[in-house]
Write a protein that holds these residues in place. Structure first.
Motif, PDB file in Angstrom:
ATOM      1  N   ASP A 255      15.454  58.513   2.581  1.00  0.00           N
ATOM      2  CA  ASP A 255      14.158  59.142   2.872  1.00  0.00           C
ATOM      3  C   ASP A 255      13.749  58.746   4.279  1.00  0.00           C
ATOM      4  OD1 ASP A 255      11.598  60.155   2.879  1.00  0.00           O
ATOM      5  OD2 ASP A 255      10.781  58.553   1.613  1.00  0.00           O
ATOM      6  N   ASP A 257      12.026  60.426   6.572  1.00  0.00           N
ATOM      7  CA  ASP A 257      10.682  60.789   7.042  1.00  0.00           C
ATOM      8  C   ASP A 257       9.574  60.127   6.209  1.00  0.00           C
ATOM      9  OD1 ASP A 257      10.672  62.246   4.705  1.00  0.00           O
ATOM     10  OD2 ASP A 257      10.741  64.214   5.680  1.00  0.00           O
ATOM     11  N   ASP A 259       8.385  60.255   3.141  1.00  0.00           N
ATOM     12  CA  ASP A 259       7.399  60.947   2.318  1.00  0.00           C
ATOM     13  C   ASP A 259       7.642  60.681   0.834  1.00  0.00           C
ATOM     14  OD1 ASP A 259       9.636  62.430   1.728  1.00  0.00           O
ATOM     15  OD2 ASP A 259       8.680  64.388   1.984  1.00  0.00           O
ATOM     16  N   ARG A 261      10.423  61.219  -0.809  1.00  0.00           N
ATOM     17  CA  ARG A 261      11.477  62.059  -1.388  1.00  0.00           C
ATOM     18  C   ARG A 261      12.690  62.069  -0.463  1.00  0.00           C
ATOM     19  NH1 ARG A 261       9.527  67.014  -0.598  1.00  0.00           N
ATOM     20  NH2 ARG A 261      10.870  68.046  -2.102  1.00  0.00           N
ATOM     21  N   ASP A 263      14.975  64.331   0.622  1.00  0.00           N
ATOM     22  CA  ASP A 263      15.154  65.782   0.564  1.00  0.00           C
ATOM     23  C   ASP A 263      16.173  66.254   1.610  1.00  0.00           C
ATOM     24  OD1 ASP A 263      15.046  68.470   0.370  1.00  0.00           O
ATOM     25  OD2 ASP A 263      12.869  68.622   0.506  1.00  0.00           O
ATOM     26  N   ASP A 270      15.613  63.736   6.807  1.00  0.00           N
ATOM     27  CA  ASP A 270      16.359  63.225   5.650  1.00  0.00           C
ATOM     28  C   ASP A 270      17.804  63.720   5.680  1.00  0.00           C
ATOM     29  OD1 ASP A 270      13.931  62.204   4.931  1.00  0.00           O
ATOM     30  OD2 ASP A 270      13.794  63.236   2.994  1.00  0.00           O
TER      31      ASP A 270
HETATM   32 CA    CA Z   1      11.748  62.459   2.784  1.00  0.00          CA
END
Ligand code: CA
Length: 455
Positions: A255, A257, A259, A261, A263, A270
């Motif tokens: 993860d 960034d 956040d 998640r 993703d 990510d």
């Molecule tokens: Ca993320």
């Protein structure tokens, strides 16, 4: 939504391209002296995606038994397994529960799930005609792909800076993986990963392997890392712009960034960082290249051109291998193996540790070489200096089988003819070439076949 996500839907042209490309590589990407080994299993489990079904006219299962001859791939076995698909899914529930998947999630995902039997055709696909190494490079490393890659490197410069800092993996390789795997997220396939992995976990000859992929997919959904409707990809379950398999996602996704998640589909930070983490864990050496284009002397013992036979650069120089531009190799003590995809008439490549890291990402040598070459071009590097023997025709599957049978009749031990030109076949070709006065490079040319037929 990111630009590449917006254009994820396949255009007709790209679809055709990917179809031709991936169908061919599944059979054999390699026609040369250093063909990849164990191709079938590793392609299936790797990140190469055969064509995704195009919406609207998705082909149905052929209803035929698979070419592998595996007992689980006969048409009756496939039908029987398909009939008990709901039971199979229910049997996997306890394992899913142990991984923290809730009954609610499991039900939501599997309640109306049906198998995608077309995948059984793709699992045992053995195309008659295959592409040459140079065809793959032509398709995967184009001016358009170079321009697009540079654009993305510029656009996400700050992210690439941060990822290089954090993981020690070259930005050009990361962009090249993005470009080669899915043309920067535009041709990754549109099959739901849940359905593909569930199908393969319950039907066919790779159920053990895909059970793990299916359960990992459920974990991704349970945690909410990737939007469920964006969890789409190749028939084998690889998803996102850099084609993570669900188990690879579990091992490598991060993860970046922050956040909450991981993703790898819709977050560029990510996606880039997870791909970098994957390469780093697969042995990427910071600050070094993947390999060198080299000129092969006709006097070379081509048995040395084998992935299992690494030697130091110094030893390669001793047997006459040089760089085409006269430049020196950077580190003479480094281990490298020699790849000669098209015999004496084409370029050779000395492959370093970083090429092995790329091969772990995508185990097809033609793809891995395309990733390496695209990365060099993104950096501003030159095309390969030597020409490919474009006049050479790649033998069809039937011709490869015939070649093996003829070699066998000449008394060579090539194992069971299977259409795959492994080390025994290449060794036999080299010996035969020596007898007919050709440079014994092990390349299965149309002429070698002609000369065998004339015996
Ligand atoms: Ca993320």
């Amino acid at each position: 939504m990111r630009a590449w996500a917006k254009i994820r839907k396949l255009t007709g042209l790209m679809q055709k391209l990917r179809t031709a490309l991936t169908a061919a590589i599944l059979a054999t990407a390699v026609t040369g002296a250093a063909a990849a080994q164990d191709r079938d299993d590793r392609y299936i489990t790797g990140t190469i995606s055969p064509p995704a079904a195009s919406p609207g006219n998705a082909p149905e299962w052929s209803g035929e038994s698979g070419a592998s001859g595996h007992p689980l791939m006969t048409a009756p076995a496939i039908r029987a397994a398909a009939a008990s698909f709901p039971i199979c899914l229910e049997r996997m529930w306890p394992a899913a529960a142990r991984r923290g998947v809730s009954r609610e999630t499991y039900h939501a995902v599997t309640a109306s799930l049906t198998p995608d039997l077309r995948i059984m055709d793709l699992l045992d696909n053995q195309p008659e005609f295959t592409k040459s190494f140079w065809d793959y490079l032509d398709v995967l490393v184009t001016d358009v792909r170079i321009a697009k890659g540079r654009e993305l490197l510029q656009k996400y410069r700050a992210t690439f800076d941060a990822v290089e800092q954090a993981y020690g993996v070259d930005r050009y390789i990361l962009a090249a993986i993005w470009g080669v795997e899915t043309n920067y997220g535009t041709i990754g396939g549109d099959r739901p990963v849940v359905r593909s992995t569930a199908t393969l976990a319950c039907i066919g000859r790779r159920q053990n392997y895909f059970r793990e992929e299916f359960l990992s997919t459920l974990e991704i959904i349970q945690r909410g890392d990737v939007r469920p409707d964006h969890l789409v990809g190749s028939w084998a379950g690889a998803f996102g712009p850099t084609q993570f398999m669900p188990t690879a996602f579990k091992r490598y996704a991060v993860d970046f960034d922050h956040d909450g998640r991981r993703d790898v589909v819709d977050s560029v930070p990510d996606l880039i960082a997870s791909t970098a983490n994957n390469l780093r864990k697969d042995g990427w050496v910071n600050g070094q290249t993947w390999g060198y284009e080299v000129v092969i002397p006709a006097t070379l013992n081509f048995a040395l051109a084998d992935r299992r036979q690494a030697m130091t650069i110094r030893e390669w120089e001793r047997v006459g291998v040089v760089r085409p531009n006269g430049k020196a190799f950077a580190r003479p003590d480094e281990l490298a193996y020699l790849l000669v995809p098209a015999g004496i008439q084409g370029p050779g490549f000395l492959m370093l540790a970083n090429f092995n890291a790329i091969m772990k990402y995508n185990p097809a040598e033609a793809y891995a070489l395309a990733i390496g070459h695209l990365s060099d071009r993104l950096r501003g590097g030159e095309r390969f200096a030597q020409d490919w023997p474009r006049y050479e025709r790649v033998l069809s599957r039937n011709e490869r089988l015939e070649l093996q049978q003829l070699l066998s009749q000449q008394g060579y031990d090539i194992g069971d003819p299977d259409g795959h030109l492994g080390s025994k076949t290449r060794s036999a070709i080299r010996d035969f070439q020596g007898k007919i006065g050709q440079v014994p490079d092990g390349f299965a040319s149309a002429e070698v076949l002609e000369r065998l037929r004339a015996r």
